[in-house]
Design an enzyme around this catalytic site. Structure first.
Site, PDB file in Angstrom:
ATOM      1  CB  CYS A 104     -12.905  18.773   4.034  1.00  0.00           C
ATOM      2  SG  CYS A 104     -11.582  18.250   2.918  1.00  0.00           S
ATOM      3  CG  ASP A 119      -7.687  19.399   5.721  1.00  0.00           C
ATOM      4  OD1 ASP A 119      -7.187  19.928   4.720  1.00  0.00           O
ATOM      5  OD2 ASP A 119      -7.181  19.482   6.875  1.00  0.00           O
ATOM      6  NE  ARG A 177      -5.084  21.396   7.004  1.00  0.00           N
ATOM      7  CZ  ARG A 177      -4.730  22.081   5.905  1.00  0.00           C
ATOM      8  NH1 ARG A 177      -3.758  22.970   5.966  1.00  0.00           N
ATOM      9  NH2 ARG A 177      -5.362  21.881   4.769  1.00  0.00           N
ATOM     10  CG  HIS A 220     -11.142  23.094   5.060  1.00  0.00           C
ATOM     11  ND1 HIS A 220      -9.768  23.112   4.949  1.00  0.00           N
ATOM     12  CD2 HIS A 220     -11.552  22.010   4.367  1.00  0.00           C
ATOM     13  CE1 HIS A 220      -9.375  22.067   4.231  1.00  0.00           C
ATOM     14  NE2 HIS A 220     -10.432  21.388   3.866  1.00  0.00           N
ATOM     15  CB  CYS A 249     -10.145  22.954   0.762  1.00  0.00           C
ATOM     16  SG  CYS A 249     -10.826  21.315   0.387  1.00  0.00           S
TER      17      CYS A 249
HETATM   18 ZN    ZN Z   1     -10.537  20.084   2.294  1.00  0.00          ZN
END
Ligand code: ZN
Length: 201
Positions: free
Chosen positions: A39, A41, A43, A98, A101
Site C-alpha cells: 500500500c 500508506d 506507515r 496492512h 488501511c
Molecule cells: Zn493501505
C-alpha cells in the site's frame, strides 16, 4: 521539506559511506529477488519491514495495494509487474496488506468518496474482496477481514497477468500474501485458506 533536505544530508554523511561498495556494485547491476506490492500508506515501508538492502526489492505501491486484473491496455502497474517478472526475473512476489488501511476502511465502512472520484473508481479493483465480506456488519472486524480478503483477491488479479501466469506455470516465481500490523510490527503470512501464520515473533 527541511526534514527531507536534512535527511539527504544525513544519508550522505552517515549512511552512504558504509554502503559505498554496495552502491558501486548496484550502479551497474539491478537484480532484485522479490517484487513487493504494498500500500502507498506512509506507515508501511517495505525495506524497513523486511530489512532489505538497496537492490533487493522491486517495489510497487498503490492505494490499497490493489493490482488491477490484466487488460491489454498498458498502465504503470501492469508495466512494472511485467518488467519485474519478465525482464528482471524476480523469484518471489509479495502482496502486502496492512492494518488500519484507509482504502479498506473506506470500503468496509462505505465512506462517501464523491469528493475523490478517482479513488472511488480505483477501489473497484477490490470488488471481489468486498463481495466476500458483504455479509459482515461494518466495524473493525470487517476491516480486518477485508484487508485479508483483499490480499487474496489481489494475488488472484496478479495471476491474470500473462507474464505472471507464465512464470507460475514454469515454477519460476512464488506468490505470497502478507498482512503487516502497524501497532505490533508483526507480519502475518496468509495461507490459501486465509488462516495465516505469524512470520517471526
Ligand atoms: Zn493501505
Amino acid at each position: 521539506m527541511q526534514d527531507l533536505t536534512e535527511g539527504v544530508a544525513r544519508f550522505q554523511r552517515d549512511v552512504f559511506p558504509a554502503k559505498a561498495e554496495l552502491f558501486a556494485h548496484l550502479a551497474a547491476h539491478h537484480a532484485p529477488h522479490t517484487l513487493f506490492i504494498g500500500c502507498s500508506d506512509a506507515r508501511v515501508v517495505p525495506e524497513l519491514i523486511t530489512q532489505g538492502e538497496p537492490g533487493e526489492l522491486f517495489v510497487i505501491r498503490t492505494a490499497g495495494n490493489l493490482v488491477p486484473a490484466y487488460t491489454p491496455a498498458a498502465n504503470g502497474v501492469t508495466a512494472s509487474i511485467e518488467y519485474a517478472v519478465a525482464v528482471l526475473g524476480v523469484r518471489d512476489i509479495v502482496v502486502c496488506g496492512h492494518s488500519a488501511c484507509g482504502a479498506m476502511t473506506a470500503l468496509a465502512e462505505e465512506h462517501d468518496l464523491s469528493g475523490a472520484p478517482m479513488v472511488a473508481g480505483w477501489l473497484r479493483h477490490a470488488d471481489a474482496a468486498l463481495a466476500r465480506t458483504a455479509g459482515m456488519a461494518a466495524g473493525p472486524a470487517k476491516v480486518r477481514a477485508l484487508v485479508r480478503q483483499n490480499v487474496h483477491a489481489q494475488l488472484a488479479n496478479l495471476a491474470t497477468h500473462p507474464c505472471v501466469a507464465r512464470a507460475l506455470a514454469e515454477k519460476k516465481v512464488t506468490l505470497h500474501g502478507w498482512v503487516f500490523d502497524i501497532p505490533t510490527g508483526r507480519v502475518e503470512a496468509l495461507d490459501i485458506t486465509g488462516a495465516g501464520t505469524a512470520l517471526a515473533a
